[in-house]
Design a protein around this motif. Structure first.
Motif, PDB file in Angstrom:
ATOM      1  N   VAL A  79      17.824   3.724   5.901  1.00 39.80           N
ATOM      2  CA  VAL A  79      17.177   4.507   4.729  1.00 39.80           C
ATOM      3  C   VAL A  79      16.477   3.312   4.131  1.00 39.80           C
ATOM      4  CG1 VAL A  79      17.148   5.365   2.445  1.00 39.80           C
ATOM      5  CG2 VAL A  79      18.918   6.049   4.240  1.00 39.80           C
ATOM      6  N   CYS A  80      15.015   3.523   3.768  1.00 43.56           N
ATOM      7  CA  CYS A  80      14.342   2.646   3.305  1.00 43.56           C
ATOM      8  C   CYS A  80      13.595   3.165   2.126  1.00 43.56           C
ATOM      9  CB  CYS A  80      13.243   1.999   4.367  1.00 43.56           C
ATOM     10  SG  CYS A  80      12.239   0.919   3.887  1.00 43.56           S
ATOM     11  N   THR A  81      13.359   2.399   0.998  1.00 39.97           N
ATOM     12  CA  THR A  81      12.241   2.910  -0.010  1.00 39.97           C
ATOM     13  C   THR A  81      11.233   1.811  -0.163  1.00 39.97           C
ATOM     14  OG1 THR A  81      13.475   1.589  -1.690  1.00 39.97           O
ATOM     15  CG2 THR A  81      14.261   3.788  -1.293  1.00 39.97           C
ATOM     16  N   PHE A  82      10.236   2.141  -0.090  1.00 39.40           N
ATOM     17  CA  PHE A  82       8.901   1.291  -0.433  1.00 39.40           C
ATOM     18  C   PHE A  82       7.842   1.916  -1.072  1.00 39.40           C
ATOM     19  CE2 PHE A  82       8.696   3.567   3.616  1.00 39.40           C
ATOM     20  CZ  PHE A  82       7.534   4.191   3.695  1.00 39.40           C
ATOM     21  N   THR A  83       6.918   1.055  -1.369  1.00 42.14           N
ATOM     22  CA  THR A  83       5.804   1.640  -2.191  1.00 42.14           C
ATOM     23  C   THR A  83       4.577   1.473  -1.226  1.00 42.14           C
ATOM     24  OG1 THR A  83       6.422   0.877  -4.229  1.00 42.14           O
ATOM     25  CG2 THR A  83       4.203   1.212  -4.204  1.00 42.14           C
ATOM     26  N   VAL A  84       3.687   2.348  -1.181  1.00 39.91           N
ATOM     27  CA  VAL A  84       2.272   2.237  -0.251  1.00 39.91           C
ATOM     28  C   VAL A  84       1.093   2.272  -1.244  1.00 39.91           C
ATOM     29  CG1 VAL A  84       0.900   3.574   1.101  1.00 39.91           C
ATOM     30  CG2 VAL A  84       3.296   3.853   1.294  1.00 39.91           C
ATOM     31  N   VAL A  85       0.351   1.262  -1.344  1.00 40.58           N
ATOM     32  CA  VAL A  85      -0.574   0.795  -1.978  1.00 40.58           C
ATOM     33  C   VAL A  85      -2.003   0.583  -1.181  1.00 40.58           C
ATOM     34  CG1 VAL A  85       0.845  -0.552  -3.634  1.00 40.58           C
ATOM     35  CG2 VAL A  85      -0.376  -1.676  -1.847  1.00 40.58           C
ATOM     36  N   GLY A  86      -2.838   0.985  -1.595  1.00 40.32           N
ATOM     37  CA  GLY A  86      -4.431   1.021  -1.149  1.00 40.32           C
ATOM     38  C   GLY A  86      -5.424   1.581  -1.924  1.00 40.32           C
ATOM     39  N   THR A  87      -6.563   1.582  -1.520  1.00 41.50           N
ATOM     40  CA  THR A  87      -7.955   2.218  -2.302  1.00 41.50           C
ATOM     41  C   THR A  87      -8.262   3.412  -1.543  1.00 41.50           C
ATOM     42  OG1 THR A  87      -8.265  -0.289  -2.909  1.00 41.50           O
ATOM     43  CG2 THR A  87     -10.060   1.716  -3.127  1.00 41.50           C
ATOM     44  N   HIS A  88      -8.230   4.317  -2.194  1.00 44.37           N
ATOM     45  CA  HIS A  88      -8.694   5.622  -1.721  1.00 44.37           C
ATOM     46  C   HIS A  88     -10.275   5.380  -1.478  1.00 44.37           C
ATOM     47  CE1 HIS A  88      -9.972  10.161  -1.853  1.00 44.37           C
ATOM     48  NE2 HIS A  88      -9.518   9.823  -0.819  1.00 44.37           N
ATOM     49  N   ASP A  89     -10.737   5.259  -0.194  1.00 42.13           N
ATOM     50  CA  ASP A  89     -11.849   5.044   0.033  1.00 42.13           C
ATOM     51  C   ASP A  89     -12.684   5.772   1.243  1.00 42.13           C
ATOM     52  OD1 ASP A  89     -10.875   3.610   2.087  1.00 42.13           O
ATOM     53  OD2 ASP A  89     -11.697   1.668   1.435  1.00 42.13           O
ATOM     54  N   GLY A  90     -11.892   6.837   1.757  1.00 44.54           N
ATOM     55  CA  GLY A  90     -11.986   7.679   2.671  1.00 44.54           C
ATOM     56  C   GLY A  90     -11.603   9.108   2.707  1.00 44.54           C
ATOM     57  N   PRO A  91     -11.987  10.055   3.481  1.00 42.85           N
ATOM     58  CA  PRO A  91     -11.040  11.439   3.421  1.00 42.85           C
ATOM     59  C   PRO A  91      -9.678  11.448   3.589  1.00 42.85           C
ATOM     60  CG  PRO A  91     -12.237  11.262   5.571  1.00 42.85           C
ATOM     61  CD  PRO A  91     -12.463   9.919   4.870  1.00 42.85           C
ATOM     62  N   LEU A  92      -9.122  11.926   2.415  1.00 46.15           N
ATOM     63  CA  LEU A  92      -7.439  12.101   2.390  1.00 46.15           C
ATOM     64  C   LEU A  92      -7.232  12.981   3.549  1.00 46.15           C
ATOM     65  CD1 LEU A  92      -5.199  11.402   1.066  1.00 46.15           C
ATOM     66  CD2 LEU A  92      -5.485  13.182  -0.529  1.00 46.15           C
ATOM     67  N   GLY A  93      -7.695  14.184   3.973  1.00 40.93           N
ATOM     68  CA  GLY A  93      -7.332  14.779   4.839  1.00 40.93           C
ATOM     69  C   GLY A  93      -5.611  15.149   4.805  1.00 40.93           C
TER      70      GLY A  93
END
Length: 120
Positions: A79-93
């Protein structure tokens, strides 16, 4: 010493952060079951996971990355918990993933599609 399953999971996250999706999924079985519970979608092959899940998120955010992973070794299960970070600069789809739960209100608020909660 960490179990092999934890090492494999960690290597997959490192491969994701380097956009090496082939390396990320090289240890996957031919038949898998990654379920995005928010969208009710399950992906059954590593190729489907790479083409739909990974490409979709990377296309929506060129700098997306996994941060702060915490791995819990339970023998045959990790089991793994984590955070995903990034800049929304494209189509989310499409949003797809393996047993993926995320804060839809925060995402929609960040995209300007919902108002900030009171007191924020």
């Amino acid at each position: 010493m960490e179990a092999t399953n934890v090492e494999t999971y960690r290597a997959g996250h490192q491969a994701f952060n380097h956009r090496d999706f082939e390396a990320m999924t090289k240890q996957y079985a031919d038949s898998i079951a990654w379920t995005d519970h928010s969208q009710g979608r399950t992906f059954r092959t590593p190729q489907e996971f790479r083409d739909d899940f990974l490409a979709g998120w990377a296309g929506a955010s060129r700098d997306i990355r996994i941060t702060g992973p915490c791995y819990f070794d339970a023998g045959q299960t990790v089991v793994c918990t984590f955070t995903v970070v990034g800049t929304h600069d494209g189509p989310l789809g499409r949003v797809v993933g393996g047993d993926l739960y995320y804060d839809q209100v925060a995402l929609l608020t960040q995209l300007g599609l919902m108002p900030q909660p009171a007191g924020a």
